[in-house]
Design an enzyme around this catalytic site. Structure first.
Site, short mmCIF file in Angstrom:
data_model
loop_
_atom_site.label_atom_id
_atom_site.label_comp_id
_atom_site.label_asym_id
_atom_site.label_seq_id
_atom_site.Cartn_x
_atom_site.Cartn_y
_atom_site.Cartn_z
N HIS A 61 -10.08 -22.76 -60.30
CA HIS A 61 -9.98 -23.05 -58.86
C HIS A 61 -8.51 -23.22 -58.42
O HIS A 61 -7.61 -22.89 -59.19
CB HIS A 61 -10.87 -24.24 -58.50
N GLU A 97 -11.91 -30.97 -58.73
CA GLU A 97 -11.84 -30.22 -59.99
C GLU A 97 -10.53 -29.46 -60.11
O GLU A 97 -9.96 -29.39 -61.20
CB GLU A 97 -13.03 -29.26 -60.07
N HIS A 154 -12.45 -26.09 -66.82
CA HIS A 154 -13.27 -26.51 -65.68
C HIS A 154 -13.83 -27.90 -65.90
O HIS A 154 -13.86 -28.43 -67.01
CB HIS A 154 -14.44 -25.53 -65.47
N GLU A 163 -16.37 -26.48 -69.88
CA GLU A 163 -16.74 -27.45 -68.85
C GLU A 163 -16.51 -28.81 -69.52
O GLU A 163 -17.31 -29.24 -70.35
CB GLU A 163 -18.20 -27.28 -68.43
ZN LIG Z 1 -15.00 -24.87 -62.17
#
Ligand SMILES: [Zn+2]
Length: 274
Positions: free
Chosen positions: A69, A106, A161, A239
């Site tokens: 992101h 995030e 992430h 993640e």
């Molecule tokens: Zn992400």
């Protein structure tokens, strides 16, 4: 929380609508409420790539770090919502990602971890390339992020992430590329080795449990992610935890824990690359 009351309703909506941050579903509209900064944000990585270090266990190796992101995405929805071809389908160019209930986004988390990981790898002699130069920009698209790894001829690509799953789920998981025949055949096996090394190092280094809500034993294989489908170099996503889960969020919001994440990722990369 007083200053953020106006945003709490929006955040509740975000929680209800949140999807796995790796981009299975386009992100929901960004809240306009002010965002609480992390307790002690690091300056983040310096832009661009580093010179290849002399000596060290990773001398001659190229690592591409992809901090998921970007801070400017929310204000440029038309750009990041644009659909791009990821071979197995069409996905948004990028997404805004998720955030903790207290507002730690995030994109800032991934940028901070990247900033801690980069010097650790450089100290071991690796050349490190980032897929974005700061945390204020827009994108780049997932297709461009994959291209950066390919053009750098990365020996390993790690996309960082934090997940936006249902708040009851917690723990981390590593996402590895599934076979997209004719496209990523060559990277499936080495990416699995990379994923196994990172899973082990992360588990040991952070003591974070395997995700209770995704994958199995901390591992998942997917064929819907552009960053994996389009990569010609060994690549995994991690993640690092579920930012919508209060326990994971509390840990991920602490700089000391992010340092442990970076140390763990560096150890996993070293194990894979040695
Ligand atoms: Zn992400």
């Amino acid at each position: 929380m007083g200053a953020f009351l106006a945003g709490s309703a929006v955040l509740a909506t975000l929680a209800a609508l949140s999807a796995a941050c790796a981009g299975a579903v386009p992100a929901v509209r960004e809240a306009k409420a002010p965002v609480a900064p992390p307790a002690a944000a690091s300056a983040g990585p310096s832009a661009g790539s580093s010179p290849t270090g002399r000596g060290g266990p990773l001398a001659g190796k190229v690592v591409v770090i992809d901090p998921g992101h970007n801070g400017g995405n929310a204000a440029h929805r038309e750009e990041i919502d644009r659909l791009v071809d990821v071979i197995t389908g069409r996905k948004p160019c990028n997404t805004i990602g998720t955030r903790t209930r207290s507002g730690y986004p995030e994109h800032a988390f991934t940028w901070d971890v990247a900033g801690r990981l980069k010097p650790l790898l450089e100290a071991m002699g690796a050349k490190v390339v980032l897929t974005r130069p700061d945390d204020k920009g827009v994108g780049p698209c997932i297709t461009e992020r994959a291209a950066i790894g390919n053009e750098a001829r990365a020996d390993a690509v790690v996309s960082i992430h934090g997940d936006g799953a249902a708040e009851s789920g917690h723990g981390f998981h590593v996402i590895m590329p599934g076979l997209v025949a004719g496209h990523n055949d060559a990277i499936v096996r080495p990416s699995r080795r990379l994923g196994l090394a990172i899973r082990k190092a992360y588990r040991v280094g952070t003591r974070m449990p395997y995700a209770t809500y995704a994958g199995r034993d901390g591992l998942q294989t997917r064929t819907d992610l552009g960053g994996l489908n389009l990569s010609k170099r060994p690549a995994v996503f991690i993640e690092c935890g579920n930012m919508r889960n209060s326990r994971d969020a509390a840990r991920m919001s602490k700089p000391a824990f992010r340092e442990r994440i970076a140390t763990s990722l560096a150890a996993g990369l070293r194990q894979y690359l040695r």
